[in-house]
Enzyme design. Sequence first.
Site, short mmCIF file in Angstrom:
data_model
loop_
_atom_site.label_atom_id
_atom_site.label_comp_id
_atom_site.label_asym_id
_atom_site.label_seq_id
_atom_site.Cartn_x
_atom_site.Cartn_y
_atom_site.Cartn_z
N HIS B 90 0.70 -1.39 -0.11
CA HIS B 90 -0.03 0.13 -0.14
C HIS B 90 0.88 1.19 -0.16
O HIS B 90 0.70 2.39 -0.87
CB HIS B 90 -0.88 -0.06 1.00
CG HIS B 90 -1.41 1.16 1.69
ND1 HIS B 90 -2.58 1.93 0.78
CD2 HIS B 90 -1.39 2.05 2.58
CE1 HIS B 90 -2.86 3.22 1.30
NE2 HIS B 90 -2.03 3.20 2.52
N ASP B 119 9.15 21.57 -25.78
CA ASP B 119 8.86 20.32 -25.27
C ASP B 119 10.04 20.45 -24.17
O ASP B 119 10.64 21.38 -24.03
CB ASP B 119 9.39 19.19 -26.31
CG ASP B 119 9.03 17.67 -25.88
OD1 ASP B 119 9.00 17.54 -24.97
OD2 ASP B 119 8.68 17.11 -26.88
N TRP B 155 7.62 -0.07 4.26
CA TRP B 155 7.81 0.86 3.27
C TRP B 155 9.09 1.46 3.59
O TRP B 155 10.05 1.76 2.27
CB TRP B 155 6.80 1.78 2.80
CG TRP B 155 6.99 3.06 3.43
CD1 TRP B 155 6.43 3.26 4.54
CD2 TRP B 155 7.42 4.12 2.89
NE1 TRP B 155 6.52 4.63 4.95
CE2 TRP B 155 7.27 5.38 4.02
CE3 TRP B 155 8.19 4.90 1.72
CZ2 TRP B 155 7.74 6.64 3.82
CZ3 TRP B 155 8.46 6.25 1.73
CH2 TRP B 155 8.49 6.95 2.70
N SER B 189 14.35 5.91 -12.73
CA SER B 189 13.49 6.73 -13.60
C SER B 189 13.22 8.12 -13.04
O SER B 189 13.21 9.22 -13.77
CB SER B 189 12.13 5.90 -13.65
OG SER B 189 11.23 7.01 -13.85
N SER B 190 13.24 8.28 -11.70
CA SER B 190 12.98 9.76 -11.06
C SER B 190 14.27 10.55 -11.55
O SER B 190 13.96 11.84 -11.72
CB SER B 190 12.78 9.46 -9.62
OG SER B 190 11.85 8.84 -9.56
N HIS B 273 12.94 11.61 4.23
CA HIS B 273 12.60 12.92 4.53
C HIS B 273 12.41 13.74 3.21
O HIS B 273 11.27 14.29 3.06
CB HIS B 273 12.93 13.60 5.69
CG HIS B 273 12.12 14.79 5.96
ND1 HIS B 273 10.77 14.48 6.61
CD2 HIS B 273 12.22 16.04 5.74
CE1 HIS B 273 10.43 15.72 6.82
NE2 HIS B 273 11.16 16.69 6.13
N GLU B 275 12.01 12.91 0.50
CA GLU B 275 10.92 12.16 -0.14
C GLU B 275 9.41 12.92 0.06
O GLU B 275 8.70 13.00 -0.82
CB GLU B 275 11.08 10.83 -0.05
CG GLU B 275 9.78 9.90 -0.62
CD GLU B 275 9.83 10.12 -1.85
OE1 GLU B 275 10.88 10.21 -2.76
OE2 GLU B 275 8.56 9.58 -2.77
N TYR B 277 8.86 15.77 1.10
CA TYR B 277 8.69 17.02 0.66
C TYR B 277 8.34 16.93 -1.01
O TYR B 277 7.82 17.60 -1.73
CB TYR B 277 9.70 17.89 0.88
CG TYR B 277 9.64 18.25 2.28
CD1 TYR B 277 8.34 18.86 2.70
CD2 TYR B 277 10.76 18.06 3.32
CE1 TYR B 277 8.16 19.24 4.18
CE2 TYR B 277 10.43 18.26 4.76
CZ TYR B 277 9.38 18.87 5.07
OH TYR B 277 9.04 19.04 6.38
N SER B 288 -0.94 26.71 -5.51
CA SER B 288 -0.54 28.13 -5.75
C SER B 288 -0.87 28.68 -6.95
O SER B 288 -0.71 29.88 -7.48
CB SER B 288 1.17 28.42 -5.34
OG SER B 288 1.46 27.93 -4.45
N HIS B 322 14.34 12.87 12.60
CA HIS B 322 13.40 12.72 13.47
C HIS B 322 12.46 11.78 13.11
O HIS B 322 11.49 11.62 13.71
CB HIS B 322 12.39 14.12 13.00
CG HIS B 322 11.86 14.26 11.53
ND1 HIS B 322 11.62 15.49 11.13
CD2 HIS B 322 11.30 13.46 10.79
CE1 HIS B 322 11.04 15.31 9.82
NE2 HIS B 322 11.08 14.03 9.70
N HIS B 323 12.83 10.74 12.21
CA HIS B 323 12.00 9.45 12.13
C HIS B 323 12.87 8.71 12.99
O HIS B 323 12.33 7.47 13.06
CB HIS B 323 12.14 9.00 10.66
CG HIS B 323 11.30 9.91 9.71
ND1 HIS B 323 9.93 9.71 9.43
CD2 HIS B 323 11.89 11.04 9.11
CE1 HIS B 323 9.63 10.59 8.73
NE2 HIS B 323 10.59 11.50 8.28
N THR B 348 6.84 26.77 5.91
CA THR B 348 5.63 26.19 5.56
C THR B 348 4.58 27.14 6.07
O THR B 348 3.58 27.40 5.16
CB THR B 348 5.54 24.63 6.24
OG1 THR B 348 6.76 24.19 6.39
CG2 THR B 348 4.40 24.13 5.72
N LYS B 351 3.87 29.94 3.65
CA LYS B 351 2.99 29.60 2.42
C LYS B 351 1.44 29.56 2.75
O LYS B 351 0.74 30.31 1.96
CB LYS B 351 3.27 28.02 2.08
CG LYS B 351 4.67 27.96 1.33
CD LYS B 351 4.77 26.73 0.52
CE LYS B 351 6.00 26.98 -0.55
NZ LYS B 351 6.08 26.47 -1.74
N ARG B 470 1.40 1.03 15.06
CA ARG B 470 0.95 0.90 13.53
C ARG B 470 1.56 -0.46 13.41
O ARG B 470 2.21 -1.28 14.11
CB ARG B 470 1.49 1.90 12.87
CG ARG B 470 2.95 1.91 12.77
CD ARG B 470 3.61 3.18 12.29
NE ARG B 470 3.73 3.04 10.84
CZ ARG B 470 4.53 3.91 10.21
NH1 ARG B 470 5.26 4.72 10.78
NH2 ARG B 470 4.53 3.77 8.91
#
Lengths: 280, 646, 405, 126
Positions: B90, B119, B155, B189-190, B273, B275, B277, B288, B322-323, B348, B351, B470
């Site tokens: 998931h 292009d 994950w 790919s990314s 982390h 990721e 963002y 925006s 922080h994880h 943040t 924004k 969890r």
Amino acid sequence: MSNHATGAIDHHHDHATSTGIPNKKLFMWAFLASDCMFFGALISTHLIYRLHPMPGSPDPKKLFSIDLTLFATFVLLVSSLFVALAVNACQKGNLKSVRRLLLGTIVFGLTFLSCQVFEYGNFLAEGLTPSGSMFGTTFYTLTGTHGCHVGIGVLWLTLMYIRTFKPADESPWVLRSLAHLIVFAGVVVAGVTLLVSAAHSVEDHGLAIRSLAHAVRHNAVAAGVFAAGLAILSWFARPRAAVDFGEGNAIDVESLGLYWHFIDIVWIVIFTVVYLFEFL
Amino acid sequence: MEAIANAGHPGAETHAGKRSWLFTRPTAKTGIVSWLTTVDHKRIGMLYGISALFFFLVGGFEALLIRIQLAVPNNTFISHQTYNEMFTMHATTMVFLAVMPLSAAFFNYIMPLQIGARDVAFPRLNGFAFWVFIVGAIVINIGWFVKSGSPDAGWFGYAPLTSKAYSDQFAGDMSTDLWVMGLQILGVSSVVGSLNFIVTIINLRAPGMTMMRLPVFTWMTLITAFLIILSFPAITIALVELMMDRSFNTNFFEAANGGLPILWSHLFWIFGHPEVYILILPAMGIISEILPTFSRKPLFGYPIIVFSGACIGFLGFGVWSHHMFTTGMGSVATAAFSLMTMAIAVPTGVKIFNWIGTLWGGQLRMSTPMMFALGFVWMFMFGGFSGIMHAAAPADSQQHNSYFVVAHFHYVLIGGSVFALLAGIHYWFPLIFGRKVSEFWGKLSFWLIFVGFNVTFFPMHFLGLNGMPRRTAVYDGNMGWSDANLVSTVGAFILGVGIAVYFTVMIRTYFKGEKVGRDPWDARTLEWSLPTPPPEHNYDVIPTIHARDAFWYEKTHKDEIAKETAEHAKSETAHGGIHMPSQSWFPLLAASGLLIGAILFVNHLFLWAIIGGGIMVLGIYFWASEGPGGYHVHLEKHDDHGDGRH
Amino acid sequence: MPLFFGGWLNWLTGPQSTIDVAGPVAESQRHVFYVTVWVTGIIFVLVASVLTYATLKYKARNDSDEQTPTPPQGHGNPFIELGLIAASVLALVFIAIPTLRAIWYAYDVPAAEKTNALEVNATGYQWWFKFEYPSEQIDGVGPLTTANELVIPVGRAIRINLRANDVMHSFWVPKLAGKVDMIPNRGNHLWLKADAPGYFWGQCAEYCGESHAVMRFRLIALAQKDYAEWIIAQKAPARALTPPSDGALAKTQPAGYAFKNPGRNAPGYSSAFDTDPLAAWLKQQKPAANENPVLIAQGHDLFTAKSCVTCHVVRGNNMGGAPFAPDLTHIGSRTTIAAGLLENNSVNLHRWITRPNEVKPGNKMYLGINGMPGYMMMQDDKLVPHIVVSDEEAPAIVAYLQSLK
Amino acid sequence: MSAPSPAPATDQGPPPENKFHLLVKIAMVLAVITGLEVLTVYLPLPKGVIVGALLVMLSVKFTLGIYLFMHLKWDKVFCTILFLIGLILALGIALSLLALFKNSDSVPLTSQQAASVTVAPALRTG
Ligand code: HEA
Ligand code: HEA
Ligand code: CUA
Ligand SMILES: [Cu+2]
């Protein structure tokens, strides 16, 4: 590798890109920024495990041969110089020099790889394996990854070299270029085999013609392939009609150069941080 | 050179006959071949979008199975093993195969239009990135169809659960290998895609489109692309090390031989982390765009929004631990990461404040995209606040790995990323397909999703505070968790219905929706100056940009722009018309080599895997040899693009 | 039903609540949480009101509204922006200060309490916890070792060294302290203190494989006197009950309970137990009234015959065993089995020793571990049964295990 | 090295200056520094000084490499910025990682020989 893979529109239409930096160059620099993180993480892993070695882990000082590493470092440095000169020559449209310098870079790059193969052979003989100890694990993975980068660089250099023979008229060329590439690969494999074997016999018999002859004798097939391959390569390289390679391709050579220099620079870091630091 | 020369000078066609058949460029404009060989950023964008939405449904389906299992205590709906596979798949699916590619779909489709380009910088590379993405997606999902089962290590695949000793239920188990290989491929790919976007945004801007005139969505694309190229190497290294451990018996994470499993955690979160963002910044970009359009006002504080985006991206690299507040890093490190994390609230917050500033004094039209966008602001803010609660390390030591975290990240991921992406689909639908979603059905889906989402995830805060960990397939009925879990499951089904309505409406609209012309929203950015759907070459004449909201300026300075465009058109024709890149088979060929190699590799057929590598190298070699090609579109002759090709 | 307002509170008072805490460490962590709730709550109310106001005030109410001339195209206001940034930073300072204080507080036992602190080692295994008391050495054996139920004295700081044997686990007793992970090849620790005697629920909080969800444990805090008694009892070797030597051994004995397989994932808890778990625990320390020495002796023999002893130590009865299986010397005095999953009663024990894989899929007692065959073993790359405990044999073993007070 | 060019002339502005001698000189400087580095290792100096010296020489080589060999000197600054973003991040992360793992909380159990607690439980019995 990607000498034509890229950038069509700007080249032709809006002669300048928004920043004036060619797309390919920008691409390369962004890629190298990314590669910094790549090697940063890998080198960090190695250092982290060196911070608190396991009791009884092998002593790198006893394994490392500073002469060999120094030699390899010089070799890579010279190859780096060659590729810089190749870019310089290409910018001036000096095709012959470009070819020679590319070949020189390839030869030195391969010598570097041979040094690495030789070094690995020695270490394995001393019992340092990737799975046997943490030092082996990180050392082989780090230098191996660097070696893979060098290998890819050599492949790219080779393709670039072959690319310089592309005929200016539209005559079909792919098959010839593939044949060229395959012969090249044969020469490379045979050459590296000879070189490593020569290094070993130099180690055993001292630096003398005798030991070189020894290496050739023991690898007759490789020597044969090498000689025949060289002959075919020079036949491929015979002067012919005009080719489609000139100043316009300087950016391709330059991108390749950036990549190659970066490998060299990573090696500079590895040389100090992985090798020299162990001698303190 | 040849290709360029070919394209540049009329008459070069005569040489074309001499080209190798291998390099005959595909020219189909419709049908399957046109899609397999496309280099058009809009088509690639659509391919990304459709695949991502498909995987969103798959991921959502998995989530529903999770919720059914948790509906009541000690449920036996699925086994522990299946449950573990389910949350792993998931999350992997949602993060890597749904939200990231959906963002990539917008990057591809919208960004080049917003900067006035024809292009991306490297069109074939763009196609390659997409096909590699598909390869990665296939590899990760092979688990459904083989005996090993799907990846089940969570994950973030903490070592040493992923090592051979703890993940092989039986000889030849490859579920973890699939995960490792799949993620590496997706990384390729990314990164390749992002390098392309970076070059495109920096180098292919239309004249006058300075960096400080870029639409915010484009800015966020740029920052996201940077985050991708700088964070993926960390996970790639981690995965390479793990792969070495699994395939070649090295010791990176083998504790008994001195390995440090915690190193995996660090490397993963150095990627992980940034990721998150990567998941939220594109969403913020979309918001925006939408808020100013539907407020009929420029974005409030554009420079500071852009700057804070960059700031978030940069700070995002300094907070990964922080994880890992509960891994015993020591007080100093914990404190440092705690404070760094809190610092992210500032950019943040900027924004959020500026979005509200944008609404202030505007004329708000409550169309469906606007509803989703406002929903985003609310829900993201809420999720951000629970993020701040995590950032306080002592509080987090209770919340970590509890449902409080699950609540936090679904608020930012769904309330944030997904809401914004759904908003973006509504917003740009008329541009892409020339039809508009009906307001009634759009709003209905919004309210179902909004309510369902909150009913699902709000109770999870309480579950977490009440100590429910969890990743647990079962829980006891005496822990005080039963009610909240049931509520949450009901919510998930409401949410599911909402999503189902959303998709149904989209599909219906595609076929039967109300037709609209150019610029139905009275929008502000350049892409809306195009007819719907945009022609293959995007702009007949590359526009010249005079202001930040380029199209708004055009609309308010019609005469001036018309004159300018006419002049440019003339000079463009003098150059031989519009140059377009040719289609190519080789990106697909190279990617399929990767697929073959990967499948052989995960089956531990290392030497055979070289075949795949060989096909890939061959693909790249042909790709390099065929050259970029190209053809011209001549507008004066045909307003269409069927002709003028060599 | 919790769906009306007061109900929310019920959602925070479970046995693993992080809000309804019972020790100073958890309290300090809750305090930080409350600060974050207040600060973000206030900001939320402020921002949300402005957002709501703006939305309502500037909303176009009908089509004609949308046709009115465009509003002023303002681009921003640096003063407002800087002011809000400053305000955010200030708000964060409010959170940061208690955060820092609590980080240092929770890190290790405060200096003043160091000398009086009790040190315990906790090791995570797939999927159970081992606890050792280094200060309680048993001659010729090593530290006092128990499993899945950690007993501590009230009012004393407990420093727990956290280790993992296989994969990562995490030690979490929410009412007493936030979690700290147990990581292979890493020496972690946490400290906690219970304010009053109590019975606490704990759970592994790091995903550790198939049965992570059912890797639980209990923590029992006792008054100083009870604790001292418990220590003495635990340090003693297993109880030996001599059966009457009238040949009764040969005959099958009555089980004393009826067993019906309740099925996979069936709950192992009961409301009787939950009304006063500490009392239940205390009761469990005493031998049961209706012990059947013959059945127990049979069980003892079966325990050896079924090769349970290859893994499990019952100190005094059999030594050896293996470090990767729970010490069963005093299993009868624990209130739970299978790592806090099932309450320790005859039916549950029966269920566990006959069908461990139904209770806890993939557990190592079933699959075998480190080359020791379990209920299953590897033969030619296939799992084949190795130990079978039938429903007829089980009651004896159950009786034996229950006698081990 | 001055064979006539077979490539067609182009109209792309003034040809770039010839950097041949410069590049060779740089290569020589790099070689010399590399030699010095090896020598430094054997100098009877405090470890800190040697490490410092090595790092300085490393950075000089690094800078020469990217600045001259890789043409950053002649390119638009943007290329430098682009690369530095990656480099600085990589450095920062590498240093923080090293700091984290150097920390006394992070000493691996396998390297604490003295530690007795469950280091290798498989080896102990009882
Ligand atoms: C879209 C993705 C996304 C986003 C944007 C965020 C944003 C943030 N996240 Fe989140 N996070 C995740 C996705 C995301 N997160 C995921 C997926 C996980 C779990 C991974 C896993 O374990 O599986 C996670 C986990 C996670 C943790 C670890 C929890 C744990 O496992 O113990 C922490 C800890 O600090 C954290 C913090 C934050 C913070 C501080 C922000 C900040 O960026 C939020 C900032 C926003 C605001 C604060 C709101 C608006 C601001 C204002 C109105 C200004 C004024 C406010 C103040 C002054 C407070 N997140
Ligand atoms: C962007 C990311 C994203 C998104 C969108 C979601 C969406 C959802 N997530 Fe997920 N989730 C994660 C990212 C995400 N999640 C991550 C990272 C984890 C951590 C995993 C880990 O611990 O490793 C997680 C874990 C996670 C858990 C915790 C599992 C556990 O720890 O044990 C739960 C539990 O409720 C959950 C629920 C949901 C639900 C109900 C949705 C819903 O929003 C889904 C809504 C969509 C639908 C309901 C689809 C509707 C489909 C149809 C109507 C058609 C049917 C489909 C087919 C026939 C193919 N998620
Ligand atoms: Cu042990 Cu989860
Ligand atoms: Cu994070």
